[in-house]
Each structure stands twice: as structure tokens, then as C-alpha cells.
Motif scaffolding. Structure first.
Motif, PDB file in Angstrom:
ATOM      1  N   ARG A  42       6.039  -3.405   7.765  1.00  0.00           N
ATOM      2  CA  ARG A  42       6.995  -2.620   6.979  1.00  0.00           C
ATOM      3  C   ARG A  42       8.171  -3.528   6.668  1.00  0.00           C
ATOM      4  O   ARG A  42       8.765  -4.109   7.570  1.00  0.00           O
ATOM      5  N   LEU A  43       8.484  -3.657   5.390  1.00  0.00           N
ATOM      6  CA  LEU A  43       9.581  -4.512   4.950  1.00  0.00           C
ATOM      7  C   LEU A  43      10.629  -3.674   4.242  1.00  0.00           C
ATOM      8  O   LEU A  43      10.298  -2.846   3.393  1.00  0.00           O
ATOM      9  N   LEU A  44      11.880  -3.889   4.598  1.00  0.00           N
ATOM     10  CA  LEU A  44      12.998  -3.220   3.942  1.00  0.00           C
ATOM     11  C   LEU A  44      13.484  -4.123   2.821  1.00  0.00           C
ATOM     12  O   LEU A  44      13.901  -5.261   3.059  1.00  0.00           O
ATOM     13  N   LEU A  45      13.401  -3.621   1.589  1.00  0.00           N
ATOM     14  CA  LEU A  45      13.787  -4.406   0.419  1.00  0.00           C
ATOM     15  C   LEU A  45      15.234  -4.113   0.035  1.00  0.00           C
ATOM     16  O   LEU A  45      15.732  -3.007   0.263  1.00  0.00           O
ATOM     17  N   PRO A  46      15.911  -5.076  -0.574  1.00  0.00           N
ATOM     18  CA  PRO A  46      17.310  -4.866  -0.972  1.00  0.00           C
ATOM     19  C   PRO A  46      17.415  -3.937  -2.182  1.00  0.00           C
ATOM     20  O   PRO A  46      16.431  -3.701  -2.890  1.00  0.00           O
ATOM     21  N   ASP A  47      18.623  -3.421  -2.397  1.00  0.00           N
ATOM     22  CA  ASP A  47      18.900  -2.626  -3.599  1.00  0.00           C
ATOM     23  C   ASP A  47      18.984  -3.561  -4.794  1.00  0.00           C
ATOM     24  O   ASP A  47      19.819  -4.460  -4.817  1.00  0.00           O
ATOM     25  N   LEU A  48      18.105  -3.366  -5.745  1.00  0.00           N
ATOM     26  CA  LEU A  48      18.125  -4.125  -6.993  1.00  0.00           C
ATOM     27  C   LEU A  48      17.987  -3.132  -8.138  1.00  0.00           C
ATOM     28  O   LEU A  48      17.502  -2.011  -7.938  1.00  0.00           O
ATOM     29  N   PRO A  49      18.380  -3.520  -9.342  1.00  0.00           N
ATOM     30  CA  PRO A  49      18.202  -2.618 -10.485  1.00  0.00           C
ATOM     31  C   PRO A  49      16.724  -2.262 -10.679  1.00  0.00           C
ATOM     32  O   PRO A  49      15.836  -3.081 -10.426  1.00  0.00           O
ATOM     33  N   VAL A 109       0.803  -1.222   0.000  1.00  0.00           N
ATOM     34  CA  VAL A 109       0.000   0.000   0.000  1.00  0.00           C
ATOM     35  C   VAL A 109       0.835   1.271   0.000  1.00  0.00           C
ATOM     36  O   VAL A 109       0.318   2.357  -0.263  1.00  0.00           O
ATOM     37  N   LYS A 110       2.142   1.156   0.306  1.00  0.00           N
ATOM     38  CA  LYS A 110       3.003   2.337   0.325  1.00  0.00           C
ATOM     39  C   LYS A 110       4.426   1.910   0.008  1.00  0.00           C
ATOM     40  O   LYS A 110       4.878   0.861   0.456  1.00  0.00           O
ATOM     41  N   VAL A 111       5.125   2.726  -0.780  1.00  0.00           N
ATOM     42  CA  VAL A 111       6.532   2.463  -1.082  1.00  0.00           C
ATOM     43  C   VAL A 111       7.347   3.711  -0.762  1.00  0.00           C
ATOM     44  O   VAL A 111       6.892   4.830  -0.976  1.00  0.00           O
ATOM     45  N   GLU A 112       8.531   3.512  -0.218  1.00  0.00           N
ATOM     46  CA  GLU A 112       9.412   4.637   0.104  1.00  0.00           C
ATOM     47  C   GLU A 112      10.042   5.200  -1.164  1.00  0.00           C
ATOM     48  O   GLU A 112      10.089   6.408  -1.359  1.00  0.00           O
ATOM     49  N   ASN A 113      10.539   4.305  -2.024  1.00  0.00           N
ATOM     50  CA  ASN A 113      11.194   4.713  -3.266  1.00  0.00           C
ATOM     51  C   ASN A 113      10.305   4.366  -4.445  1.00  0.00           C
ATOM     52  O   ASN A 113       9.778   3.256  -4.517  1.00  0.00           O
ATOM     53  N   GLU A 114      10.188   5.283  -5.364  1.00  0.00           N
ATOM     54  CA  GLU A 114       9.362   5.041  -6.539  1.00  0.00           C
ATOM     55  C   GLU A 114       9.834   3.815  -7.319  1.00  0.00           C
ATOM     56  O   GLU A 114       9.041   3.099  -7.911  1.00  0.00           O
ATOM     57  N   SER A 115      11.141   3.562  -7.285  1.00  0.00           N
ATOM     58  CA  SER A 115      11.686   2.403  -8.000  1.00  0.00           C
ATOM     59  C   SER A 115      11.470   1.102  -7.230  1.00  0.00           C
ATOM     60  O   SER A 115      11.827   0.036  -7.712  1.00  0.00           O
ATOM     61  N   LEU A 116      10.926   1.168  -6.018  1.00  0.00           N
ATOM     62  CA  LEU A 116      10.609   0.025  -5.157  1.00  0.00           C
ATOM     63  C   LEU A 116      11.806  -0.499  -4.386  1.00  0.00           C
ATOM     64  O   LEU A 116      11.707  -0.794  -3.209  1.00  0.00           O
ATOM     65  N   TRP A 117      12.953  -0.601  -5.008  1.00  0.00           N
ATOM     66  CA  TRP A 117      14.109  -1.274  -4.415  1.00  0.00           C
ATOM     67  C   TRP A 117      14.956  -0.340  -3.561  1.00  0.00           C
ATOM     68  O   TRP A 117      15.100   0.828  -3.857  1.00  0.00           O
TER      69      TRP A 117
END
Length: 76
Positions: A45-52, A26-34
Motif C-alpha cells: 500500500r503506497l500513499l501518494l501525494p496530492d497532485l492535480p 489493483v485498488k485506488v482510494e481516490n478516483e483521481s488517484l492523487w
């Protein structure tokens, strides 16, 4: 925890096999998701890894569940 991110008809969702739950994002911190956090409909709240940015979905990643500061203070 392992989380599968996929695109559904109504947007993005996250499936957590360990808990056997699938919830809409329902909410993302970064528009790119990663590389930032996402909020699921159940409040997690889940912290996602840096991905392309062009990573294709569905994809299974190692995410970290973020415990909010208020809950952490109450349990201390």
C-alpha cells in the motif's frame, strides 16, 4: 520512496526503482488517484501525494509505503 506511476495497456502500474519492481495498481482510494493510497498486486500500500487531477503520466513521485496495522502489532 520514489515511485513512477504510468498507464499501461492493462491499466495503471507503479515502478519502484529502489527495489527494481513494477506492479499493477489493483485498488485506488481516490478516483483521481492523487492524495490517497493505492494497492499494488504484490500487496504493498503506497500513499501518494496530492497532485492535480489532470497530472500527465508517467510521473515520478515521492510515495510512502503503508505498513498494515496487523503486521505492526506483531512486530511490537
Amino acid at each position: 520512496m520514489r515511485v513512477t506511476i504510468r498507464r499501461s495497456g492493462s491499466g495503471l502500474s507503479a515502478y519502484v526503482p529502489k527495489k527494481d519492481i513494477e506492479e499493477p495498481i489493483v485498488k485506488v482510494e481516490n478516483e483521481s488517484l492523487w492524495g490517497g493510497f493505492v494497492v499494488l498486486r504484490n500487496g504493498w500500500r503506497l500513499l501518494l501525494p496530492d497532485l492535480p487531477e489532470d497530472t500527465s503520466l508517467p510521473v515520478t513521485v515521492e510515495a510512502r509505503k503503508i505498513v498494515n496495522d496487523a503486521a505492526r502489532k506483531e512486530t511490537s
